[in-house]
Motif scaffolding. Sequence first.
Motif, PDB file in Angstrom:
ATOM      1  N   ALA A  67     -33.719  31.527  11.674  1.00 51.71           N
ATOM      2  CA  ALA A  67     -34.614  32.249  10.766  1.00 51.71           C
ATOM      3  C   ALA A  67     -33.848  32.849   9.595  1.00 51.71           C
ATOM      4  O   ALA A  67     -34.380  32.977   8.478  1.00 51.71           O
ATOM      5  N   ASP A  68     -32.571  33.218   9.836  1.00 58.63           N
ATOM      6  CA  ASP A  68     -31.751  33.761   8.750  1.00 58.63           C
ATOM      7  C   ASP A  68     -31.501  32.719   7.668  1.00 58.63           C
ATOM      8  O   ASP A  68     -31.201  33.067   6.517  1.00 58.63           O
ATOM      9  N   LEU A  69     -31.606  31.448   8.052  1.00 57.81           N
ATOM     10  CA  LEU A  69     -31.286  30.353   7.123  1.00 57.81           C
ATOM     11  C   LEU A  69     -32.537  29.684   6.554  1.00 57.81           C
ATOM     12  O   LEU A  69     -32.433  28.643   5.896  1.00 57.81           O
ATOM     13  N   ALA A  70     -33.697  30.284   6.780  1.00 58.73           N
ATOM     14  CA  ALA A  70     -34.962  29.632   6.425  1.00 58.73           C
ATOM     15  C   ALA A  70     -35.050  29.264   4.947  1.00 58.73           C
ATOM     16  O   ALA A  70     -35.610  28.224   4.586  1.00 58.73           O
ATOM     17  N   ASP A  71     -34.488  30.098   4.087  1.00 56.94           N
ATOM     18  CA  ASP A  71     -34.591  29.847   2.645  1.00 56.94           C
ATOM     19  C   ASP A  71     -33.318  29.258   2.051  1.00 56.94           C
ATOM     20  O   ASP A  71     -33.172  29.203   0.827  1.00 56.94           O
ATOM     21  N   GLU A  72     -32.426  28.818   2.921  1.00 58.59           N
ATOM     22  CA  GLU A  72     -31.159  28.262   2.449  1.00 58.59           C
ATOM     23  C   GLU A  72     -31.246  26.728   2.381  1.00 58.59           C
ATOM     24  O   GLU A  72     -31.584  26.077   3.369  1.00 58.59           O
ATOM     25  N   PRO A  73     -30.967  26.135   1.213  1.00 56.88           N
ATOM     26  CA  PRO A  73     -30.917  24.671   1.159  1.00 56.88           C
ATOM     27  C   PRO A  73     -29.766  24.154   2.023  1.00 56.88           C
ATOM     28  O   PRO A  73     -28.674  24.727   2.017  1.00 56.88           O
ATOM     29  N   VAL A  74     -30.017  23.100   2.779  1.00 55.12           N
ATOM     30  CA  VAL A  74     -29.021  22.547   3.700  1.00 55.12           C
ATOM     31  C   VAL A  74     -28.460  21.259   3.111  1.00 55.12           C
ATOM     32  O   VAL A  74     -29.227  20.376   2.689  1.00 55.12           O
ATOM     33  N   ILE A  75     -27.139  21.159   3.083  1.00 58.03           N
ATOM     34  CA  ILE A  75     -26.502  19.937   2.611  1.00 58.03           C
ATOM     35  C   ILE A  75     -26.921  18.789   3.524  1.00 58.03           C
ATOM     36  O   ILE A  75     -26.796  18.870   4.753  1.00 58.03           O
ATOM     37  N   ARG A  85     -19.127  12.222   2.472  1.00 51.88           N
ATOM     38  CA  ARG A  85     -17.909  12.671   3.141  1.00 51.88           C
ATOM     39  C   ARG A  85     -18.014  14.140   3.532  1.00 51.88           C
ATOM     40  O   ARG A  85     -18.598  14.953   2.812  1.00 51.88           O
ATOM     41  N   ILE A  86     -17.424  14.457   4.688  1.00 46.62           N
ATOM     42  CA  ILE A  86     -17.439  15.847   5.143  1.00 46.62           C
ATOM     43  C   ILE A  86     -16.752  16.752   4.128  1.00 46.62           C
ATOM     44  O   ILE A  86     -17.228  17.866   3.837  1.00 46.62           O
ATOM     45  N   GLU A  87     -15.661  16.301   3.557  1.00 45.73           N
ATOM     46  CA  GLU A  87     -14.951  17.119   2.575  1.00 45.73           C
ATOM     47  C   GLU A  87     -15.839  17.427   1.376  1.00 45.73           C
ATOM     48  O   GLU A  87     -15.796  18.536   0.823  1.00 45.73           O
ATOM     49  N   ASP A  88     -16.661  16.441   0.961  1.00 48.82           N
ATOM     50  CA  ASP A  88     -17.566  16.665  -0.174  1.00 48.82           C
ATOM     51  C   ASP A  88     -18.658  17.671   0.178  1.00 48.82           C
ATOM     52  O   ASP A  88     -19.075  18.470  -0.668  1.00 48.82           O
ATOM     53  N   ARG A  89     -19.124  17.657   1.424  1.00 46.99           N
ATOM     54  CA  ARG A  89     -20.136  18.627   1.835  1.00 46.99           C
ATOM     55  C   ARG A  89     -19.564  20.041   1.790  1.00 46.99           C
ATOM     56  O   ARG A  89     -20.234  20.988   1.374  1.00 46.99           O
ATOM     57  N   LEU A  90     -18.315  20.183   2.213  1.00 52.32           N
ATOM     58  CA  LEU A  90     -17.700  21.506   2.209  1.00 52.32           C
ATOM     59  C   LEU A  90     -17.430  21.998   0.788  1.00 52.32           C
ATOM     60  O   LEU A  90     -17.501  23.210   0.520  1.00 52.32           O
ATOM     61  N   ILE A  91     -17.160  21.103  -0.125  1.00 52.13           N
ATOM     62  CA  ILE A  91     -17.003  21.499  -1.527  1.00 52.13           C
ATOM     63  C   ILE A  91     -18.330  22.023  -2.071  1.00 52.13           C
ATOM     64  O   ILE A  91     -18.382  23.047  -2.776  1.00 52.13           O
ATOM     65  N   LEU A  92     -19.423  21.322  -1.716  1.00 50.98           N
ATOM     66  CA  LEU A  92     -20.744  21.787  -2.151  1.00 50.98           C
ATOM     67  C   LEU A  92     -21.055  23.167  -1.572  1.00 50.98           C
ATOM     68  O   LEU A  92     -21.628  24.026  -2.250  1.00 50.98           O
ATOM     69  N   VAL A  93     -20.666  23.385  -0.294  1.00 50.20           N
ATOM     70  CA  VAL A  93     -20.873  24.706   0.304  1.00 50.20           C
ATOM     71  C   VAL A  93     -20.060  25.756  -0.450  1.00 50.20           C
ATOM     72  O   VAL A  93     -20.579  26.830  -0.815  1.00 50.20           O
ATOM     73  N   ALA A  94     -18.787  25.470  -0.695  1.00 54.60           N
ATOM     74  CA  ALA A  94     -17.921  26.433  -1.372  1.00 54.60           C
ATOM     75  C   ALA A  94     -18.441  26.781  -2.761  1.00 54.60           C
ATOM     76  O   ALA A  94     -18.256  27.916  -3.237  1.00 54.60           O
ATOM     77  N   ARG A  95     -19.119  25.856  -3.415  1.00 51.33           N
ATOM     78  CA  ARG A  95     -19.650  26.091  -4.757  1.00 51.33           C
ATOM     79  C   ARG A  95     -21.040  26.717  -4.732  1.00 51.33           C
ATOM     80  O   ARG A  95     -21.657  26.907  -5.769  1.00 51.33           O
ATOM     81  N   GLY A  96     -21.547  27.021  -3.520  1.00 47.53           N
ATOM     82  CA  GLY A  96     -22.825  27.698  -3.419  1.00 47.53           C
ATOM     83  C   GLY A  96     -24.033  26.802  -3.598  1.00 47.53           C
ATOM     84  O   GLY A  96     -25.142  27.288  -3.866  1.00 47.53           O
ATOM     85  N   ARG A  97     -23.864  25.492  -3.399  1.00 49.09           N
ATOM     86  CA  ARG A  97     -24.984  24.572  -3.581  1.00 49.09           C
ATOM     87  C   ARG A  97     -25.866  24.468  -2.338  1.00 49.09           C
ATOM     88  O   ARG A  97     -26.930  23.867  -2.368  1.00 49.09           O
ATOM     89  N   GLY A  98     -25.402  25.020  -1.235  1.00 54.76           N
ATOM     90  CA  GLY A  98     -26.180  24.977  -0.003  1.00 54.76           C
ATOM     91  C   GLY A  98     -25.305  25.344   1.182  1.00 54.76           C
ATOM     92  O   GLY A  98     -24.105  25.652   1.035  1.00 54.76           O
ATOM     93  N   VAL A  99     -25.898  25.324   2.373  1.00 52.29           N
ATOM     94  CA  VAL A  99     -25.155  25.560   3.612  1.00 52.29           C
ATOM     95  C   VAL A  99     -25.120  24.250   4.385  1.00 52.29           C
ATOM     96  O   VAL A  99     -25.863  23.321   4.082  1.00 52.29           O
ATOM     97  N   TRP A 100     -24.257  24.199   5.406  1.00 49.60           N
ATOM     98  CA  TRP A 100     -24.153  22.952   6.176  1.00 49.60           C
ATOM     99  C   TRP A 100     -24.064  23.271   7.649  1.00 49.60           C
ATOM    100  O   TRP A 100     -23.265  24.108   8.064  1.00 49.60           O
TER     101      TRP A 100
END
Length: 301
Positions: free
Chosen positions: A188-196, A229-244
């Motif tokens: 529920a804490d992640l309901a409004d978070e875009p997911v990679i 790639r997993i590394e690309d997903r983590l870059i997107l997370v670090a840049r605030g584009r979503g959670v994973w």
Amino acid sequence: MTALNLYQLRSFLTVSEEHSITRAASRLHLAQQAVSSQIRQLERALGVTLLVRTSRGVLLTPAGEELAAGGKAVIADADALVERVRAVAAGQAGRLRLVCKPHATAEFAIEVAEAMEAAVPGVVIELVTVSTLPEELELLASGRADAAFLWTPAGDGSLRYAEVREDRRMVALPEGHRLASRESVVLADLADEPVIVPKVVVSQDVLRHWLAEPRPDGRPALRGPAAQRIEDRLILVARGRGVWLAPEPLAAYFPAPRVRWVPVVDAAPSYLAVVWTARAPESLVSRLVAEVRRITGWAGD
């Protein structure tokens, strides 16, 4: 070349250990006359005297001492050969090609291979590493691999599988995220978070698992950008584009800068499984599953 009768040699070695034909016959569950006859036949075949009978048992001649010293290795080699032949006939020996993703199995893949080769006479475990689920499935489908480690669901209903480890779900958050300092979160804490979204999914069942759908309120997850790639997903997370969302072993294998991993306590766990095709040698796969479960401490059904 003199033919060495292993049955006679085994009887001779027993006599040499007991220094008595009577005690040797008892160990071998044979009559004394039968053991004496075998020794005489062995002496005639070799053209030497092996034993000297005395009132207190038997003594080995120098030739007998030499045969006793070398004969044990001959018997041991013969017994090992018989075991290998029987193992091959039972489908327990040969080669098992096992494909895995290091981030899922880094802590036990080599240990599993060594345990299998120690436990099964003559077996060779060939480890093949890949980075993505489609690569694993392609190797299985093409016959270039016999079995694989992957998290279920696999997205291929033709595969057989046995679960070997339960992994809790974690969420990767950017370090400044409002939830990044929490000890744990709920979905529920992640309901409004875009997911990679992983680009490598092969079915809707697989996609729903990785996105933890449906959420507790019945809604789907909010989709974020996709990356292969997993590394690309983590870059997107670090840049605030979503959670994973990912199984816990990935948090240990990919400690990314500016990313915080937090447990998601109400997300369904991921189950790592050994999967195999109908072509795989089932006796070896069965032993593989048992060895992996022993190593991982699996306590499930």
